[in-house]
Enzyme design. Structure first.
Site, PDB file in Angstrom:
ATOM      1  N   LYS A  85      60.766  -2.802 -94.290  1.00  0.00           N
ATOM      2  CA  LYS A  85      59.572  -2.005 -94.001  1.00  0.00           C
ATOM      3  C   LYS A  85      59.958  -0.768 -93.201  1.00  0.00           C
ATOM      4  CE  LYS A  85      56.639  -3.788 -90.954  1.00  0.00           C
ATOM      5  NZ  LYS A  85      55.781  -4.787 -90.249  1.00  0.00           N
ATOM      6  N   SER A 160      51.101  -5.091 -91.095  1.00  0.00           N
ATOM      7  CA  SER A 160      51.789  -3.862 -91.413  1.00  0.00           C
ATOM      8  C   SER A 160      52.932  -4.043 -92.408  1.00  0.00           C
ATOM      9  CB  SER A 160      52.329  -3.225 -90.131  1.00  0.00           C
ATOM     10  OG  SER A 160      53.300  -4.053 -89.526  1.00  0.00           O
ATOM     11  N   SER A 184      51.261  -9.120 -88.601  1.00  0.00           N
ATOM     12  CA  SER A 184      51.796  -8.215 -89.617  1.00  0.00           C
ATOM     13  C   SER A 184      52.665  -8.862 -90.683  1.00  0.00           C
ATOM     14  CB  SER A 184      52.589  -7.083 -88.949  1.00  0.00           C
ATOM     15  OG  SER A 184      51.723  -6.250 -88.223  1.00  0.00           O
TER      16      SER A 184
END
Length: 479
Positions: A85, A160, A184
């Protein structure tokens, strides 16, 4: 969703690569083609194809130079494609942190967690989509198209780690690491029908970076929230990656999952209580409640004792958590004129964070420390705690960003009201898919464990998945 003839699991990919049935170059090209074919999902911010091809060539050369009798010494994830990520540094790739307001420097070195996976043989294919600074439970920002949920591209895959979850659910990578500071990993896992493990604080050594004396508190005294963990399509795949993330000498988590049938007799609390209920209306949807009930039934069939629990949470939690969660924004350096390029939620919460005194941030931190001690005591009366996962289906793309900052945040808390409290506690938790709805969406649950209980959580996830597979097989036979 796996292409015809390709391995169906991350473990199968790993075994085929280490056994020489598939070369690293073939694996990398397979997944690069998948990424290109599903570009409309917006899962990737950057694809580092040439870096990946070079790493694959080096892996293949290492394999060729290793005598057959010594191939057991190859790195555990030899040649296995993955992705990272874009909050985390990967050498040779820009780090955007999902923000149009920040510079995007090309990293000279891997972050510690990436370095551990690269040493284990994994090959990053690129950087996946994230919300700005990882602040939200959806993956939309001002620098690239939003990440979309492969189960329903009109909806968010969460955040996220939303881009990574979308990539795994769409078979663009076989497995991948995420980070979790308020949900997340678990929110995207639940939204996309994946298994997502949030380890306990300190379980993954790289989470403390290179600090000589790592602290479990942030600079304002609040519990440190963010940890790294795996996202995967199965408990076994998640265990394999978790072992690699920890740098384990063997594969104890994977061994535990393979022995999951032996786990029985746990005392498991069942609760729908959320600490956000003092501030927001928490309405658990029909599908979410049915998923929790289904999970209870499956675990009871495994010989576990499920008990309704009446947990009581500090009504001041919403304000304390929000204050501490956004306190770091008060320290965010911005280039001149960049503030106007922040996302509206980030800008609003940064303004408030700057306006608070350090003493106010410290008071919020102290309240969260007390909250952590309290919930650890309450939950500690049980072997595990079962909560609903998300309260409803993932909202549609744009549902959050069409609202003002406060309503955006409110909707996030109403959708995912059970995750952040676990980060504050420092305990491990796992998100597990339980239902596959006729619409194609998934619904799951969260299970909270004890200190050091990651292996047990993975075993419980494996038990739930095995029951799901058995139910689906029975439905097919009935048809």
């Amino acid at each position: 969703m796996t292409a015809a003839g390709a391995p169906e699991t991350a473990i199968a990919w790993r075994d085929a690569l280490r056994g020489g049935e598939i070369s690293a170059r073939e694996a990398v090209e397979h997944f690069l083609a998948r990424i290109e074919d599903r570009a409309e999902l917006g899962a990737f911010l950057t694809v580092t194809a040439e870096h990946a091809r070079a790493a694959a060539a080096a892996a293949d050369a290492r394999f060729a130079a290793t005598p057959r009798s010594e191939r057991g010494s190859l790195p555990r994830l030899h040649g296995l494609p993955t992705a990272v990520k874009d909050l985390v540094e990967v050498a040779g790739a820009a780090t955007t942190r999902g923000s149009a307001a920040l510079r995007h420097p090309v990293a000279a070195n891997d972050a510690p967690g990436v370095a551990v996976l690269r040493a284990a043989g994994a090959i990053p294919l690129g950087k996946t989509q994230v919300p700005e600074l990882g602040l939200t439970g959806y993956s939309e920002n001002a620098i690239a198209p939003p990440a979309r949920n492969p189960l329903d591209p009109t909806r968010t895959p969460g955040g996220s780690s939303g881009g990574s979850a979308a990539a795994i659910a769409a078979d663009l990578i076989p497995v991948g690491p995420g980070t979790d500071g308020g949900g997340s990993i678990r929110i995207p896992a639940l939204a996309c029908g994946l298994v997502g493990l949030k380890p306990g604080l300190g379980a993954v050594p790289g989470d403390f970076g290179s600090a000589a004396t790592p602290s479990v508190h942030d600079e304002f005294g609040a519990p440190r929230l963010t940890v790294s963990g795996p996202l995967a399509r199965s408990a076994a795949d998640a265990a394999m990656l978790y072992d690699a993330q920890r740098g384990a000498a063997a594969e104890p988590a994977l061994a535990a999952v393979r022995a999951a049938d032996s786990l029985t007799g746990l005392r498991i609390a069942c609760t729908e209580a959320s600490p956000f209920a003092s501030a927001y209306p928490i309405a658990i949807g029909v599908e979410a409640r049915r998923a929790a009930e289904t999970a209870r039934d499956r675990l009871a069939r495994r010989g576990h004792r499920l008990e309704a629990a009446d947990f009581v949470y500090d009504p001041g939690y919403p304000d304390a958590f929000t204050t501490s969660w956004t306190a770091g924004l008060s320290r965010l350096p911005l280039p001149s004129g960049a503030e106007e390029r922040l996302m509206p939620l980030t800008r609003a919460f940064r303004t408030r964070a700057i306006a608070r005194s350090d003493a106010a941030h410290a008071r919020a931190g102290a309240r969260l420390r007390a909250f952590a001690a309290d919930v650890r005591a309450q939950w500690g009366a049980y072997d595990a705690v079962l909560t609903p996962g998300l309260t409803m289906l993932p909202p549609r793309i744009g549902a959050f960003t069409s609202l003002d900052a406060d309503d955006d945040y409110r909707l996030q808390c109403e959708w995912a009201p059970f995750t952040s409290m676990v980060n504050v506690s420092g305990l491990p938790a796992i998100a597990v898919p339980v239902l596959r709805l006729p619409t194609g969406h998934a619904m799951g649950v969260q299970i909270i464990g004890r200190v050091g209980g990651e292996h047990r959580l993975l075993q419980l996830a494996a038990q739930l998945a095995a029951e799901l597979d058995a139910e689906l097989d029975a439905e097919l036979e009935a048809e």
